[in-house]
Design a protein around this motif. Structure first.
Motif, PDB file in Angstrom:
ATOM      1  N   VAL A  19       0.843  -1.186   0.000  1.00 13.70           N
ATOM      2  CA  VAL A  19       0.000   0.000   0.000  1.00 13.70           C
ATOM      3  C   VAL A  19       0.880   1.237   0.000  1.00 13.70           C
ATOM      4  O   VAL A  19       1.992   1.231   0.557  1.00 13.70           O
ATOM      5  N   GLU A 269       0.583   1.995  -8.407  1.00 17.27           N
ATOM      6  CA  GLU A 269      -0.569   2.759  -7.933  1.00 17.27           C
ATOM      7  C   GLU A 269      -1.808   2.268  -8.639  1.00 17.27           C
ATOM      8  O   GLU A 269      -1.836   2.174  -9.865  1.00 17.27           O
ATOM      9  N   GLY A 271      -6.283   2.450  -7.533  1.00 17.31           N
ATOM     10  CA  GLY A 271      -7.232   2.735  -6.473  1.00 17.31           C
ATOM     11  C   GLY A 271      -8.641   2.815  -7.018  1.00 17.31           C
ATOM     12  O   GLY A 271      -8.877   2.712  -8.225  1.00 17.31           O
ATOM     13  N   THR A 286     -12.158  -3.521  -6.408  1.00 17.31           N
ATOM     14  CA  THR A 286     -10.874  -4.019  -5.919  1.00 17.31           C
ATOM     15  C   THR A 286     -10.667  -5.473  -6.321  1.00 17.31           C
ATOM     16  O   THR A 286      -9.618  -5.855  -6.848  1.00 17.31           O
ATOM     17  N   VAL A 290      -7.805  -6.486  -9.083  1.00 20.03           N
ATOM     18  CA  VAL A 290      -6.687  -7.308  -8.613  1.00 20.03           C
ATOM     19  C   VAL A 290      -6.685  -8.656  -9.317  1.00 20.03           C
ATOM     20  O   VAL A 290      -5.625  -9.164  -9.706  1.00 20.03           O
ATOM     21  N   TRP A 304      -1.592  -0.697  -3.513  1.00 21.06           N
ATOM     22  CA  TRP A 304      -2.854   0.044  -3.602  1.00 21.06           C
ATOM     23  C   TRP A 304      -2.661   1.485  -3.139  1.00 21.06           C
ATOM     24  O   TRP A 304      -1.842   1.774  -2.273  1.00 21.06           O
ATOM     25  N   TRP A 305      -3.425   2.375  -3.787  1.00 18.86           N
ATOM     26  CA  TRP A 305      -3.490   3.755  -3.302  1.00 18.86           C
ATOM     27  C   TRP A 305      -4.861   3.948  -2.670  1.00 18.86           C
ATOM     28  O   TRP A 305      -5.862   3.929  -3.355  1.00 18.86           O
ATOM     29  N   LEU A 326      -7.661   2.281   2.083  1.00 22.80           N
ATOM     30  CA  LEU A 326      -8.156   0.965   2.472  1.00 22.80           C
ATOM     31  C   LEU A 326      -8.641   0.981   3.911  1.00 22.80           C
ATOM     32  O   LEU A 326      -9.414   0.111   4.327  1.00 22.80           O
ATOM     33  N   LEU A 340      -9.206  -6.722  -0.123  1.00 24.09           N
ATOM     34  CA  LEU A 340      -7.809  -6.955  -0.488  1.00 24.09           C
ATOM     35  C   LEU A 340      -7.149  -7.912   0.496  1.00 24.09           C
ATOM     36  O   LEU A 340      -6.369  -8.789   0.101  1.00 24.09           O
TER      37      LEU A 340
END
Length: 426
Positions: A19, A269, A271, A286, A290, A304-305, A326, A340
């Motif tokens: 992250v 990055e 998001g 998400t 992913v 992740w951002w 998150l 996540l």
């Protein structure tokens, strides 16, 4: 093998999950009144999600307020943060020249106004930047959890439109700057994962001086920053397959220009920005994003951002920046964070290795591609790629100049090539 012991570019290794760390107290202004206890509490909440690394952002004017002064106390605080992360099983990647963050520019006064100088070409500025990056890298070189340096966050945005006051350069000058700064990082911390990272103008904007070839050939890995507020979600819709595929598309697009068939790609990055992705859809986005990225071979990791929501007591951020975490600003996991965390747990339990992508869409552009908007959302190449994916293929990309090179195709596991026109006729 723990994350800090693993080779960051180990072929076939399971992807890393991390992250981008946004401190809960003071955002990145926390460097002005650094509170290690607050940082530790933040990192505890990150580690609780099962992540294995963070990316952190020293503010350039705070760390180097004068061209010949890199503040020892600030560097020491960065080392403290890296050590605190290691205590929690988190490796750390460090960005140097911040640069640009969440719509705000952070450039030291010795590059502005009365001292206005081109940050990519002025000899004195180059000396100062190289010394700064080398100093940060050297301070962290003996930390086993130190992943490496990224030159800066999307620093290409300073080089051209739409920045309101750009330092304009040519592609050749961009390459010279990248090579010198990467060399400075390597001198400070030999053998680490040093790289550079651009926002998607490098891939999508015609005549942008930072090019796909720079991104895919310079540095130890290719960094991809995937944001669907770039027109993807607006054009196709938040729940459209093209939106959930965008990050994977950028990963595979990068491979057209890579000279190393197995070059690692870091989704550095990504998001779920509101309102483009509604809050009640963030977890689904998400999972979809992913899953698509994990289906890409040679994926180094996903970062992740961002870690925590921006404190709403801070003013003037674009609205979407306040809700990207998150975790909340009170360090509570949000639906996307929990989604996540479950993905991470599943990958670690089951293992993961993406199969080669055997179908390649041929991209008829030169190496440094001055006209690359065909690759952007809405462009003919993007449309063809997403159509192939919708038809059940797992496409990758190849430059036209390599599409008839058997050795290159074999090294990447490609057994079939198709053109944009082929897809249009299907």
């Amino acid at each position: 093998m723990t994350p800090s012991q693993a080779s960051p570019t180990e072929p076939g290794g399971a992807p890393r999950f991390g992250v981008n760390y946004t401190p809960t107290r003071g955002w990145f202004h926390h460097w002005l009144d650094f509170d290690l206890d607050a940082v530790r509490a933040d990192l505890d909440s990150v580690a609780a999600l099962g992540l294995d690394h963070i990316r952190v952002f020293p503010l350039w004017p705070v760390f180097q307020p004068n061209r010949t002064l890199v503040r020892p106390r600030a560097v020491g605080q960065l080392v403290q943060l890296v050590d605190a992360a290691a205590e929690r099983g988190l490796d750390v990647a460090v960005d140097g020249l911040q640069g640009h963050l969440s719509s705000f520019d952070f450039r030291p006064s010795w590059t502005l106004t009365w001292h206005r100088r081109n940050m990519f070409t002025d000899p004195d500025v180059l000396d100062g930047q190289a010394a700064y990056l080398r100093t940060l890298a050297a301070a962290l070189a003996d930390r086993p959890g130190f992943i490496g340096m990224t030159l800066g966050n999307e620093i290409n945005q300073f080089s051209g439109d739409p920045h309101p006051d750009p330092d304009r350069i040519t592609p050749g000058e961009a390459e010279a700057w990248l090579r010198r700064m990467l060399d400075a990082c390597e001198r400070g911390a030999p053998g680490r994962l040093h790289l550079h990272a651009e926002y998607d103008a490098a891939w999508y904007r015609d005549d942008h001086p930072f090019t796909p070839a720079h991104a895919a050939r310079l540095g130890a890995a290719t960094a991809v920053h995937s944001w669907v507020f770039n027109g993807t979600a607006q054009r196709y819709g938040a729940e459209a397959p093209a939106t959930g595929l965008h990050a994977a598309y950028m990963i595979e697009l990068s491979k057209a220009w890579a000279e190393d068939p197995g070059r690692p790609v870091w989704l550095q990055e990504v998001g779920a920005p509101a309102p483009h992705i509604a809050a009640d859809r963030a977890a689904d986005f998400t999972r979809t994003t992913v899953a698509a990225a994990l289906d890409c071979p040679d994926l180094w990791g996903i970062t992740w951002w961002c870690s925590h929501d921006v404190d709403r007591s801070l003013a003037d951020f674009p609205e979407l920046e306040y809700s990207l975490g998150l975790l909340t600003n009170d360090r509570e996991a949000k639906p996307a964070g929990r989604a996540l965390a479950r993905i991470v747990e599943d990958v670690r339990e089951r293992g993961h290795r993406a199969r080669p992508r055997t179908t390649a869409l041929v991209l008829d552009l030169p190496d440094h591609a001055p006209k690359r908007s065909v690759c952007a959302p809405g462009g003919a190449f993007f449309e063809a790629f997403t159509r192939l994916a919708a038809d059940g293929a797992r496409p990758t990309t190849v430059l036209a100049g390599r599409a008839s090179d058997p050795a290159h195709l074999a090294a990447r596991g490609i057994t079939e090539t198709v053109t944009v026109d082929d897809v249009g006729r299907a």
